[in-house]
Design an enzyme around this catalytic site. Sequence first.
Site, PDB file in Angstrom:
ATOM      1  N   CYS A   1       0.825  -1.217   0.000  1.00 29.51           N
ATOM      2  CA  CYS A   1       0.000   0.000   0.000  1.00 29.51           C
ATOM      3  C   CYS A   1       0.851   1.256   0.000  1.00 29.51           C
ATOM      4  CB  CYS A   1      -0.921  -0.009   1.210  1.00 29.51           C
ATOM      5  SG  CYS A   1      -1.852   1.514   1.423  1.00 29.51           S
TER       6      CYS A   1
ATOM      7  N   CYS B   1      -1.676   1.711  -2.927  1.00 35.78           N
ATOM      8  CA  CYS B   1      -2.660   2.769  -2.668  1.00 35.78           C
ATOM      9  C   CYS B   1      -2.088   4.177  -2.695  1.00 35.78           C
ATOM     10  CB  CYS B   1      -3.317   2.551  -1.312  1.00 35.78           C
ATOM     11  SG  CYS B   1      -3.688   0.844  -0.899  1.00 35.78           S
TER      12      CYS B   1
ATOM     13  N   LYS C   1      -0.384   5.291  -6.074  1.00 33.50           N
ATOM     14  CA  LYS C   1      -1.465   5.229  -7.073  1.00 33.50           C
ATOM     15  C   LYS C   1      -2.394   6.419  -6.956  1.00 33.50           C
ATOM     16  CE  LYS C   1      -5.083   3.543  -5.849  1.00 33.50           C
ATOM     17  NZ  LYS C   1      -5.486   2.152  -5.950  1.00 33.50           N
TER      18      LYS C   1
ATOM     19  N   TYR D   1      -8.556  -4.190 -11.323  1.00 33.01           N
ATOM     20  CA  TYR D   1      -8.613  -2.785 -10.912  1.00 33.01           C
ATOM     21  C   TYR D   1      -7.235  -2.149 -11.009  1.00 33.01           C
ATOM     22  CZ  TYR D   1      -6.700  -3.837  -6.246  1.00 33.01           C
ATOM     23  OH  TYR D   1      -5.885  -4.220  -5.210  1.00 33.01           O
TER      24      TYR D   1
ATOM     25  N   GLU E   1      -6.762   1.160 -13.217  1.00 39.36           N
ATOM     26  CA  GLU E   1      -6.274   2.360 -12.528  1.00 39.36           C
ATOM     27  C   GLU E   1      -4.991   2.878 -13.183  1.00 39.36           C
ATOM     28  OE1 GLU E   1      -7.939   1.778  -7.966  1.00 39.36           O
ATOM     29  OE2 GLU E   1      -5.983   0.967  -8.493  1.00 39.36           O
TER      30      GLU E   1
ATOM     31  N   HIS F   1     -26.584  19.810  -0.379  1.00 42.43           N
ATOM     32  CA  HIS F   1     -26.731  20.406  -1.714  1.00 42.43           C
ATOM     33  C   HIS F   1     -25.709  21.530  -1.920  1.00 42.43           C
ATOM     34  CE1 HIS F   1     -28.940  21.330  -5.355  1.00 42.43           C
ATOM     35  NE2 HIS F   1     -28.915  22.622  -5.033  1.00 42.43           N
TER      36      HIS F   1
ATOM     37  N   GLU G   1     -25.721  13.602  -2.721  1.00 44.41           N
ATOM     38  CA  GLU G   1     -27.154  13.751  -2.461  1.00 44.41           C
ATOM     39  C   GLU G   1     -27.998  12.983  -3.467  1.00 44.41           C
ATOM     40  OE1 GLU G   1     -29.135  17.535  -3.142  1.00 44.41           O
ATOM     41  OE2 GLU G   1     -27.479  18.179  -4.430  1.00 44.41           O
TER      42      GLU G   1
END
Length: 524
Positions: free
Chosen positions: A88, A93, A96, A230, A234, A499, A504
Amino acid sequence: MAVMAMAAALRGPSGRFRWRTQATAGGVRGSARGAAAGRQDYNLLVIGGGSGGLACAKEAAQLGMKVAVVDYVEPSPRGTRWGLGGTCVNVGCIPKKLIHQAALLGGMIRDAPHYGWDVAQPVLHDWRKMAEAVQNYVKSLNWGHRVQLQDRKVKYFNIKASFVNEHTICGVTKGGKETLLSAEHIVIATGGRPKYPTHIEGALEYGITSDDIFWLKESPGKTLVVGASYVALECAGFLTGLGLDTTVMMRSIPLRGFDQQMSSLVTEYMASQGTRFLKHCTPSRVQKLPDGQLQVTWEDLTSGRENMGTFSTVLWAIGRIPETRSLNLENAGINTSPNSQKILVDAQEVTSVPHIYAIGDVAEGRPELTPTAIMAGKLLARRLCGQSLDVMDYSNVPTTVFTPLEYGCVGLSEEEAMARHGEEHVEVYHAYYKPLEFTVAERDASQCYIKMVCLRKPPQLVLGLHFLGPNAGEVTQGFALGIKCGASYEQVMRTVGIHPTCAEEVAKLRISKRSGLDPTVTGC
């Protein structure tokens, strides 16, 4: 060798290790005897200095255990190496996400003139400068982990470990020096490494993997990414976003294991942004040309034809394999899956040997995700210290794929929900939407989509949420709490949105797939 001779002496006539524990004034079992025998004894020995292993070690030390961490990074076939922190921090992670951010900034720069910014075009990207900044940050994290271990009085050994028996490992330094370490409890947290297709000519000699891409000093240039995981998508996404000619070669479906409608939308958006896809194709050969370019030969599985292309870099992203091969697990009697070679564990992370545990990517049936390894490691440490009986709950774990249009999800995919509960018992609410930030810049929002998978029976328990759009990880993280707590569709619909945000839109999902009505919404 002296150490191995000592290891042999630790075994009884039957070849089994003669493990005895004794209490000492300091509360550490067997420490005096271990020192006399020339080896170092611990309450807990963690093999692997990645996210899960470090979390487990630090938690146990904080709760009073005498702890050691053993970590060693075998250089990639291309010679790439890195420091403490695991996949990671070093090749996953963290770098990346930073390079993904660099690519997103490129898109924002292109949007800027629509908002009144006078930006001279074209804007060029400097890979070397970006790489240096990212790599320096990663190195700072390596150092930070070392300091944290020291602060918690966790002994760190930069040695390659292998089991001598069920309580002892032999560690070898880069220079060949051997050290014996033994412990009452051992945690294996060695993670995994990218897989190379060694049956393909030139794959190992000329290709790279995610172990290398983040440590390149120079731009990879025109790149062929092989795979549809993935990791593949990515990497292809940020390479395209940085202005590089990028092609993805897929044998079958994208993002296997994820919701396939969402996966298709992910690749559709990537294609619209310039990433090329070679679907239903498999490579057969990689050759290096006199000018240093790589000529790749592949077969189109649909037509049966053979094709060729020339690239500067070939990146393999076809899966990962657990780092178990050099551990000599058989010496400790640890069982692994015959298919995946991952370590078999029960719900409490216990292997076939009661005092040996496995967490993270190396354990069979566990999500290959940093946060799950961290939490599993902490919970395991608390159980070992008698502080808790809690075990890791691997259900409803949220995650995000950081493709150019991010895909966040938690819970079941539509396919999984129908397989588990039956199509007649599942209701899917969905909507396409347009993020406000896409409007002024006139960005295409055709793939911005949300889907909530629910049980049909009231109150319609939410089984899964899938979100494709900007900041998907931030959106999904919030709703994951509700789903973890058993939220229903009715409760989500009663939630007041913030908002104007993309999040939302989740609380406005009124159209059921079953209704056949148009799920397109106009946005803010």
